[in-house]
Design a protein around this motif. Structure first.
Motif, PDB file in Angstrom:
ATOM      1  N   SER A 332      65.925  -3.636  -7.204  1.00 34.41           N
ATOM      2  CA  SER A 332      64.615  -3.595  -6.407  1.00 34.41           C
ATOM      3  C   SER A 332      65.589  -3.995  -5.293  1.00 34.41           C
ATOM      4  CB  SER A 332      64.368  -4.891  -6.949  1.00 34.41           C
ATOM      5  OG  SER A 332      64.839  -6.324  -6.574  1.00 34.41           O
ATOM      6  N   ALA A 333      64.525  -3.986  -4.537  1.00 33.63           N
ATOM      7  CA  ALA A 333      64.826  -4.329  -3.037  1.00 33.63           C
ATOM      8  C   ALA A 333      66.152  -3.298  -2.416  1.00 33.63           C
ATOM      9  CB  ALA A 333      64.966  -5.602  -2.125  1.00 33.63           C
ATOM     10  N   ILE A 334      66.196  -2.297  -2.760  1.00 33.73           N
ATOM     11  CA  ILE A 334      67.347  -1.066  -2.672  1.00 33.73           C
ATOM     12  C   ILE A 334      67.332  -1.047  -1.119  1.00 33.73           C
ATOM     13  CG2 ILE A 334      68.996   0.773  -3.856  1.00 33.73           C
ATOM     14  CD1 ILE A 334      67.199   0.581  -5.977  1.00 33.73           C
ATOM     15  N   ASP A 335      68.054  -0.782  -0.419  1.00 37.19           N
ATOM     16  CA  ASP A 335      68.175  -0.401   1.033  1.00 37.19           C
ATOM     17  C   ASP A 335      68.644   1.353   1.096  1.00 37.19           C
ATOM     18  OD1 ASP A 335      71.277   0.682   0.917  1.00 37.19           O
ATOM     19  OD2 ASP A 335      71.764  -0.693   2.505  1.00 37.19           O
ATOM     20  N   ASP A 336      68.123   2.216   2.613  1.00 34.74           N
ATOM     21  CA  ASP A 336      68.167   3.549   2.372  1.00 34.74           C
ATOM     22  C   ASP A 336      69.520   3.872   1.809  1.00 34.74           C
ATOM     23  OD1 ASP A 336      65.324   5.250   2.573  1.00 34.74           O
ATOM     24  OD2 ASP A 336      66.989   5.985   4.401  1.00 34.74           O
ATOM     25  N   GLU A 337      70.381   3.605   2.305  1.00 33.28           N
ATOM     26  CA  GLU A 337      71.337   4.527   2.284  1.00 33.28           C
ATOM     27  C   GLU A 337      71.930   4.525   0.634  1.00 33.28           C
ATOM     28  OE1 GLU A 337      76.022   4.005   4.552  1.00 33.28           O
ATOM     29  OE2 GLU A 337      75.044   2.250   4.242  1.00 33.28           O
ATOM     30  N   VAL A 415      62.442   7.721 -15.313  1.00 29.78           N
ATOM     31  CA  VAL A 415      63.078   6.608 -14.061  1.00 29.78           C
ATOM     32  C   VAL A 415      61.475   6.464 -12.937  1.00 29.78           C
ATOM     33  CG1 VAL A 415      64.024   6.871 -11.744  1.00 29.78           C
ATOM     34  CG2 VAL A 415      65.609   7.680 -13.840  1.00 29.78           C
ATOM     35  N   GLU A 416      60.918   5.041 -12.691  1.00 32.46           N
ATOM     36  CA  GLU A 416      60.030   4.782 -11.895  1.00 32.46           C
ATOM     37  C   GLU A 416      60.818   4.673 -10.525  1.00 32.46           C
ATOM     38  OE1 GLU A 416      56.644   2.762 -13.026  1.00 32.46           O
ATOM     39  OE2 GLU A 416      57.133   1.745 -11.722  1.00 32.46           O
ATOM     40  N   ILE A 417      60.581   4.924  -9.901  1.00 29.98           N
ATOM     41  CA  ILE A 417      60.092   4.686  -8.391  1.00 29.98           C
ATOM     42  C   ILE A 417      59.223   4.025  -7.225  1.00 29.98           C
ATOM     43  CG2 ILE A 417      61.287   5.649  -6.089  1.00 29.98           C
ATOM     44  CD1 ILE A 417      62.721   8.201  -7.530  1.00 29.98           C
ATOM     45  N   ARG A 418      59.440   2.776  -6.943  1.00 26.14           N
ATOM     46  CA  ARG A 418      58.443   2.334  -6.087  1.00 26.14           C
ATOM     47  C   ARG A 418      59.046   1.613  -4.540  1.00 26.14           C
ATOM     48  NH1 ARG A 418      55.074  -2.131  -9.457  1.00 26.14           N
ATOM     49  NH2 ARG A 418      55.438  -0.975 -11.573  1.00 26.14           N
ATOM     50  N   ARG A 419      57.692   2.403  -3.016  1.00 28.14           N
ATOM     51  CA  ARG A 419      58.450   1.982  -2.609  1.00 28.14           C
ATOM     52  C   ARG A 419      57.773   0.470  -1.917  1.00 28.14           C
ATOM     53  NH1 ARG A 419      60.077   5.334   2.114  1.00 28.14           N
ATOM     54  NH2 ARG A 419      61.491   4.357   3.346  1.00 28.14           N
ATOM     55  N   GLY A 420      58.861  -0.540  -1.741  1.00 27.47           N
ATOM     56  CA  GLY A 420      58.745  -2.329  -0.871  1.00 27.47           C
ATOM     57  C   GLY A 420      59.579  -3.019  -1.587  1.00 27.47           C
ATOM     58  N   GLU A 440      62.777  -4.067  11.452  1.00 38.74           N
ATOM     59  CA  GLU A 440      64.269  -2.843  12.199  1.00 38.74           C
ATOM     60  C   GLU A 440      64.623  -1.943  10.452  1.00 38.74           C
ATOM     61  OE1 GLU A 440      67.295  -3.660  15.245  1.00 38.74           O
ATOM     62  OE2 GLU A 440      65.828  -4.005  16.307  1.00 38.74           O
ATOM     63  N   GLU A 441      64.319  -2.501   9.875  1.00 43.28           N
ATOM     64  CA  GLU A 441      64.207  -1.552   8.575  1.00 43.28           C
ATOM     65  C   GLU A 441      63.618  -1.247   8.340  1.00 43.28           C
ATOM     66  OE1 GLU A 441      67.935  -2.037   7.172  1.00 43.28           O
ATOM     67  OE2 GLU A 441      68.119  -4.060   8.487  1.00 43.28           O
ATOM     68  N   VAL A 442      64.277   0.145   7.272  1.00 43.29           N
ATOM     69  CA  VAL A 442      63.198   1.474   6.615  1.00 43.29           C
ATOM     70  C   VAL A 442      62.779   0.284   5.227  1.00 43.29           C
ATOM     71  CG1 VAL A 442      63.947   3.255   5.368  1.00 43.29           C
ATOM     72  CG2 VAL A 442      64.815   3.359   7.652  1.00 43.29           C
ATOM     73  N   PRO A 443      62.277   0.723   4.837  1.00 42.05           N
ATOM     74  CA  PRO A 443      61.569  -0.382   3.600  1.00 42.05           C
ATOM     75  C   PRO A 443      62.335   0.015   2.817  1.00 42.05           C
ATOM     76  CG  PRO A 443      59.395   1.195   4.944  1.00 42.05           C
ATOM     77  CD  PRO A 443      60.650   1.228   5.970  1.00 42.05           C
ATOM     78  N   PRO A 444      62.661  -0.546   1.737  1.00 41.50           N
ATOM     79  CA  PRO A 444      63.164  -0.652   0.770  1.00 41.50           C
ATOM     80  C   PRO A 444      62.563  -0.082  -0.667  1.00 41.50           C
ATOM     81  CG  PRO A 444      62.537  -3.051   0.116  1.00 41.50           C
ATOM     82  CD  PRO A 444      61.924  -1.778   1.876  1.00 41.50           C
ATOM     83  N   TRP A 445      63.309   0.229  -1.284  1.00 43.50           N
ATOM     84  CA  TRP A 445      63.256   1.050  -2.532  1.00 43.50           C
ATOM     85  C   TRP A 445      63.391   0.117  -3.804  1.00 43.50           C
ATOM     86  CZ3 TRP A 445      61.685   6.284  -1.822  1.00 43.50           C
ATOM     87  CH2 TRP A 445      61.993   6.856  -0.253  1.00 43.50           C
ATOM     88  N   HIS A 446      62.732   0.645  -4.766  1.00 48.25           N
ATOM     89  CA  HIS A 446      62.978   0.067  -5.639  1.00 48.25           C
ATOM     90  C   HIS A 446      62.624   0.757  -7.390  1.00 48.25           C
ATOM     91  CE1 HIS A 446      61.340  -4.251  -8.441  1.00 48.25           C
ATOM     92  NE2 HIS A 446      60.753  -2.674  -9.684  1.00 48.25           N
ATOM     93  N   LEU A 447      63.933   0.806  -8.347  1.00 50.84           N
ATOM     94  CA  LEU A 447      63.664   1.448  -9.221  1.00 50.84           C
ATOM     95  C   LEU A 447      63.893   1.415 -10.550  1.00 50.84           C
ATOM     96  CD1 LEU A 447      66.845   3.750  -8.031  1.00 50.84           C
ATOM     97  CD2 LEU A 447      64.850   4.379  -8.548  1.00 50.84           C
ATOM     98  N   VAL A 448      62.805   1.489 -11.738  1.00 50.60           N
ATOM     99  CA  VAL A 448      62.349   1.117 -12.850  1.00 50.60           C
ATOM    100  C   VAL A 448      63.088   1.830 -14.015  1.00 50.60           C
ATOM    101  CG1 VAL A 448      61.091   0.161 -14.754  1.00 50.60           C
ATOM    102  CG2 VAL A 448      60.600  -0.555 -12.594  1.00 50.60           C
TER     103      VAL A 448
END
Length: 457
Positions: A332-337, A415-420, A440-448
């Motif tokens: 969770s809360a994975i930054d864009d990079e 693999v499920e991808i959520r945004r936020g 200033e941060e790009v919204p993070p990603w969430h992986l299940v």
């Protein structure tokens, strides 16, 4: 100003998943084998005890067949490997080849078989297979529920949190689920590890909160089995025998950057070092009040971090750990990079894993094409199934252990991808909650992720 002592420039350490640092070499002769077996028994007494059921008359034949196969594919020297195989093939409940097994292991037949089951991870595999099967996990998480609700569906719920930080996630998880688990008569095993060394002057608010830690340990009810290990690299869990072989859920919140932002099998050390220096600044190891630290000159300001801040493991190492330890994995809360580097390892198309190309924002559309377009169209709070966008990678080579000559192969069946960062009905840690204040941060990603082992051929 904090006084520092310079030690020199910190190298960017790359540790591919195929070479775990903490694992010993395979024994080369009977004397070393006997020592290794004794160490395996001592390091994991629970596994030694669990091995009793594997030598029961009803299961012995199957156990011996598994051991023979494991030893034949192990990195043991030929004479030692052949001797063990010959001894096991003639062994039985009565131990018909006592002499051969005793010569090689120093143990009577039944104890020798138990010790070999511990050393060659047969016991651990047995524990791993006791969790919910992958197809059932996938079916459950496809429902419109929190994936953490899986803890309520299994008989022995367990969760491992990697990089637990201030333990705010653990607190939120228990607030949401502990009462329901108690009412159903289930005990939750909750384990957490973090790299920060307790008592270190570095790391600030990311240290385990003392008050939370007290409540989770001293004041915990009998239905909660909680343990926290500080100063532990998640890539070095093999030295902690009290951890379970496999958990119902494995979590990693805000996977660290740059630790998981660069894949060493794809990017050379020189490329990683160059990009780090360009984007973060020059860096070096120093001493801060006697403690080893990393000093980074960022925009003219000297910033101090724990000394391991720029040690690079890469996403493959994280995914390998996830598939080995979790029936369900939540990042969770994975930054864009970090996200795009992880994603490159999850998709089948090798063109999305170009050699020595850093994933900067300007190259992402070209490299990921329609996948980039589809995923960046996902709005905050929405989710998508990655296999609906592009084929999933079918073979994810795992790391080897001293007991394995050939590494196991895994894949993610779902693999499920959520945004936020924060989602309704799902516990979250403090880092995820901070994203709402980072304009200033790009919204993070969430992986299940739902892993499964690919059968060997």
């Amino acid at each position: 100003m904090t006084p520092v002592q310079t030690e020199g420039y910190a190298p960017c350490v790359s540790r591919p998943p195929s070479t775990p640092a903490a694992e010993p070499a395979a024994p080369q002769n009977p004397a070393q084998l006997r020592r290794f077996l004794q160490e395996s028994k001592s390091a994991d007494p629970d596994a030694w005890e669990s091995a009793r059921k594997l030598v029961h008359r009803s299961r012995l034949e199957h156990t011996l067949a598994r051991l023979v196969e494991r030893i034949q594919h192990s990195p043991l020297p030929g004479t030692l490997r052949d001797g063990l195989v010959a001894g096991l093939r003639s062994a039985s409940a009565e131990g018909t080849d006592r002499v051969r097994l005793k010569e090689l292991t120093g143990l009577p037949p039944t104890k020798a078989i138990r010790a070999l089951c511990v050393h060659f991870a047969i016991v651990r595999e047995e524990a791993s297979s006791s969790g919910p099967p992958p197809h059932e996990v996938e079916a459950f998480v496809k429902q419109d529920v929190s994936p953490y609700d899986l803890l309520l569906q299994v008989e022995k719920p367990s969760l491992l949190d990697l990089g637990a930080g201030d333990l705010s996630f653990e607190e939120g998880l228990l607030d949401q689920y502990l009462t329901s688990l108690q009412q159903s008569g289930k005990a939750l095993t909750l384990h957490a590890v973090d790299r920060l060394q307790p008592g270190s002057q570095l790391g600030g608010a990311y240290h385990a909160n003392p008050e939370r830690l007290r409540r989770l340990t001293r004041d915990a009810p009998d239905t909660l089995q909680f343990r926290f290990w500080g100063g532990v690299d998640m890539m070095d869990l093999s030295t902690h025998p009290h951890l379970l072989a496999r958990y119902t859920v494995l979590t990693c919140h805000a996977p660290a950057t740059p630790t998981f932002a660069y894949e060493p099998t794809r990017l050379s050390p020189a490329t990683i070092h160059s990009h780090l220096t360009k984007t973060k600044g020059e860096y070096r190891t120093v001493r801060v009040r006697g403690e080893k630290a990393l000093e980074v000159m960022h925009r003219g300001q000297a910033l101090t971090f724990p000394h391991w801040k720029f040690v690079i493991h890469g996403p493959l190492a994280l995914l390998d750990l996830a598939v080995r330890r979790g029936a369900l994995c939540i990042l969770s809360a994975i930054d864009d990079e970090v996200f795009w580097e992880i994603l490159a390892q999850l998709v089948e198309d090798p063109g999305m894993r170009p050699q020595d190309v850093v994933f900067t924002p300007n190259v992402l559309p070209e490299i990921f094409g329609h996948v980039h377009q589809a995923l960046t169209s996902v709005k905050i709070g929405e989710r998508c199934n990655l296999s609906d966008v592009t084929p999933l990678r079918q073979n994810l080579l795992g790391s080897t252990t001293p007991q394995e000559r050939k590494p196991p192969t895994w894949s993610f069946r779902f693999v499920e991808i959520r945004r936020g960062a924060v989602f309704p009905g799902m516990p979250a840690g403090s880092t995820a909650r901070q994203f709402r204040h980072m304009s200033e941060e790009v919204p993070p990603w969430h992986l299940v992720l739902v892993p499964e082992r690919v059968p060997s051929r």
